[in-house]
Enzyme design. Structure first.
Site, short mmCIF file in Angstrom:
data_model
loop_
_atom_site.label_atom_id
_atom_site.label_comp_id
_atom_site.label_asym_id
_atom_site.label_seq_id
_atom_site.Cartn_x
_atom_site.Cartn_y
_atom_site.Cartn_z
N GLU A 1 9.69 16.92 13.82
CA GLU A 1 10.32 16.72 12.30
C GLU A 1 9.66 17.48 11.31
O GLU A 1 8.18 17.54 11.45
CB GLU A 1 10.15 15.24 12.00
CG GLU A 1 10.69 14.67 10.83
CD GLU A 1 10.50 13.45 10.37
OE1 GLU A 1 11.35 12.62 10.08
OE2 GLU A 1 9.38 12.89 10.94
N CYS B 1 14.04 11.26 6.62
CA CYS B 1 14.07 11.07 8.02
C CYS B 1 15.49 11.06 8.70
O CYS B 1 15.45 11.44 9.89
CB CYS B 1 13.33 9.70 8.21
SG CYS B 1 14.09 8.16 7.38
N GLU C 1 9.56 1.82 10.75
CA GLU C 1 10.82 3.09 10.26
C GLU C 1 9.99 4.24 10.48
O GLU C 1 9.30 4.72 9.45
CB GLU C 1 11.51 2.80 9.05
CG GLU C 1 12.52 3.85 8.85
CD GLU C 1 12.83 3.59 7.20
OE1 GLU C 1 13.37 4.89 7.14
OE2 GLU C 1 12.88 2.66 6.46
N LYS D 1 0.84 -1.11 0.12
CA LYS D 1 -0.11 0.07 0.04
C LYS D 1 0.88 1.37 0.04
O LYS D 1 1.41 1.49 1.00
CB LYS D 1 -1.05 -0.04 1.14
CG LYS D 1 -2.21 1.11 1.16
CD LYS D 1 -1.52 2.25 1.40
CE LYS D 1 -2.65 3.56 1.18
NZ LYS D 1 -2.23 4.91 1.33
N PRO D 2 1.14 1.85 -1.11
CA PRO D 2 2.11 2.94 -1.42
C PRO D 2 1.25 4.09 -0.76
O PRO D 2 0.23 4.34 -0.46
CB PRO D 2 2.32 3.04 -2.58
CG PRO D 2 1.65 1.95 -3.55
CD PRO D 2 0.56 1.37 -2.63
N SER E 1 5.36 8.53 9.20
CA SER E 1 5.44 9.38 10.52
C SER E 1 5.19 8.61 11.82
O SER E 1 4.61 7.37 11.77
CB SER E 1 4.47 10.63 10.34
OG SER E 1 3.08 9.72 10.56
N THR E 2 5.89 9.12 12.79
CA THR E 2 5.58 8.59 13.95
C THR E 2 4.07 8.43 14.71
O THR E 2 3.65 7.37 15.05
CB THR E 2 6.31 9.15 15.24
OG1 THR E 2 7.61 9.06 14.72
CG2 THR E 2 6.38 8.62 16.48
N GLU E 3 3.44 9.49 14.15
CA GLU E 3 1.88 9.49 14.77
C GLU E 3 1.17 8.43 13.96
O GLU E 3 0.32 7.57 14.65
CB GLU E 3 1.54 10.81 14.08
CG GLU E 3 -0.02 10.93 14.30
CD GLU E 3 -0.65 12.19 13.85
OE1 GLU E 3 -2.00 12.38 14.02
OE2 GLU E 3 0.09 13.00 13.08
#
Length: 487
Positions: free
Chosen positions: A392, A294, A257, A182-183, A236-238
């Site tokens: 970020e 990143c 990642e 899933k891009p 993203s971390t979220e």
């Protein structure tokens, strides 16, 4: 302009909900249409992957390796066309689209073609045991065997769509897993092109599938599906935290990642040559895909004795870069991926100014129309508590922070929620090694921003879970099974 379908079970599938436009960030023109996936279509892709998994996992590893090598061959053959498409949908310069997308994707399939035939059995040696109520005594043997996880959902980021997918799909396929990709919604076209290319290389139907969507629905359906055994995510971390929460409900394995807020520490003993290396490494924040990386050293921590020298050097570097349409060979800094991302970066710059930081250069749009551009920006006199030093941005922005001693430098470097990639610049390698050991970061570069393809790549804290790269990446897509036998 091509309107793509989903790639499911070795064939194009016309989307039930139609398409959404994919926009060129440099021209703001539509370059293609991607399919809008429904949960049912995602389920069909997972079903195809599940049906194909047993057969693919039992395929001779040498045959799997041959397929991956043929994929690499076809990527070389079609590399020019693919780079052109990637350049249009990502806004990358030709250098980034070709040498930093197609070329490393080839390298990853080559590397994991070799990985497919790496030993998957670790013998643990015979051992004499006493008889028990459960078994007679005697000599027993044991081994740890790497088995495929099963169906892997690969959700990738927008900055390097094809090479990021290659870094997930190649080791997953090498280990005998099947994949549903899933891009990112912003630039999925290059990933969709991989479906028929993989089929041409000899990959059986259902082993690799691609579904896309303009919002989170397709990814959410993939992560929640009971027949998906593992989710490998870059982003993203979220979003990563949401995926981990959903995956945890069905005990899925995850490889994450996530975001980074890299610190480049320039020590007091850095000479002119080392300072120049540091400036060049930090300059990659601007020149390497407009800072949408990143691992970028977006925080420059400089000993106060070197501070003005480094700020001056970075200023000259930023002002020397040509910003423009990425199809122009003289362009070094292209656009950001979208208007929303450009606006987000501009908000961070304005916030830094409001909090008392100094915008040394950049800080505005470079006057190019159309396109989603932000000029290479250097922000000085930043303090560790400022938002620009903690969050970020994912854009061409560098923040410079002075420090007085190593203790302070380490405290600042470790003072964010991220821990992906940090850098140390010093003439004393031993000193740099010692400092690296104190950094809560998955990766540390000493006097360089280069990466090594065999090293484990991943982060501490909010920068992720697990490692990819080299044999570490191959093993990430496997489960360990212990086998014990009586001789």
């Amino acid at each position: 302009m091509t309107a793509y379908g989903h790639w499911i079970n070795g064939a194009w599938r016309t989307p039930e909900k139609g398409h959404y436009p994919v926009v060129n960030p440099a021209t703001e023109q539509v370059v293609g249409e991607a399919p809008e996936a429904t949960p049912a279509e995602v389920a069909d892709a997972v079903t195809a992957a599940r049906a194909a998994q047993d057969g693919w996992s039992r395929t001779d590893p040498r045959e799997r390796a041959a397929v991956l090598d043929r994929i690499a061959d076809l990527l070389i053959e079609r590399g020019g066309e693919l780079a052109t498409l990637l350049q249009a949908e990502t806004g990358a310069t030709r250098r980034v689209a070709s040498t930093l997308q197609v070329t490393p994707a080839v390298d990853r399939f080559r590397r994991y073609a070799r990985g497919a035939v790496e030993p998957d059995v670790v013998p643990l040696g015979p051992r004499a045991v006493k008889a028990s109520a459960l078994a007679p005594g005697g000599l027993i043997g044991a081994a740890a065997v790497r088995r495929p996880v099963g169906v892997v959902g690969c959700i990738t980021s927008y900055n390097f769509p094809v090479v990021n997918l290659a870094g997930k799909a190649a080791p997953a396929l090498a280990m005998g897993n099947t994949v549903v990709s899933k891009p990112a919604p912003q630039d999925p076209l290059g990933c969709l092109e991989l479906g028929p290319l993989f089929q041409e290389a000899g990959l059986p139907d259902g082993v690799f599938n691609v579904v896309t969507g303009s919002g989170p629905a397709a990814g959410e359906a993939l992560v929640a599906h009971a027949e998906v055994d593992m989710v490998s995510f870059t982003g993203s971390t979220e979003v990563g935290k949401k995926i981990a929460e959903t995956a945890g409900r069905s005990m899925k394995r995850t490889l994450m990642e996530l975001g980074g807020k890299g610190a480049a520490i320039v020590l007091a003993d850095a000479d002119d040559a080392t300072a120049t290396s540091a400036i060049g490494a930090v300059g990659s924040v601007w020149s390497f895909h407009s800072g949408q990386v990143c691992t970028a050293p977006t925080r420059v921590l400089v000993h106060r004795s070197m501070y003005e020298k480094v700020v001056t050097g970075l200023t000259h570097y930023a002002r020397s870069l040509t910003v423009g349409n990425p199809v122009d060979n003289s362009t070094v800094v292209g656009p950001l991926i979208s208007a929303a991302q450009r606006d987000r970066v501009e908000e961070y710059i304005a916030g830094a100014r409001d909090q008392g930081a100094r915008i040394v250069t950049g800080g505005s749009r470079p006057g190019l129309r159309p396109g989603f551009y932000v000029a290479p920006t250097l922000i000085a006199d930043v303090t560790p508590d400022m938002t620009v030093a903690r969050e970020e941005l994912f854009g061409p922005v560098v923040a410079v922070i002075p420090f007085d001693d190593e203790e302070e430098a380490v405290r600042i470097a470790n003072g964010t929620s991220y821990g992906l990639y940090d850098y140390v610049f010093s003439t004393d390698t031993g000193r740099a090694w010692a400092l690296a050991g104190r950094l809560r970061s998955g990766n540390v570069g000493i006097n360089t921003a280069q990466r090594h393809p065999e090293t484990p790549f991943g982060g501490f804290k909010d920068s992720g879970i697990g490692r990819d790269g080299g044999s570490f990446g191959l093993h990430a897509y496997s489960e360990l099974q212990s086998v014990v036998w009586s001789s």
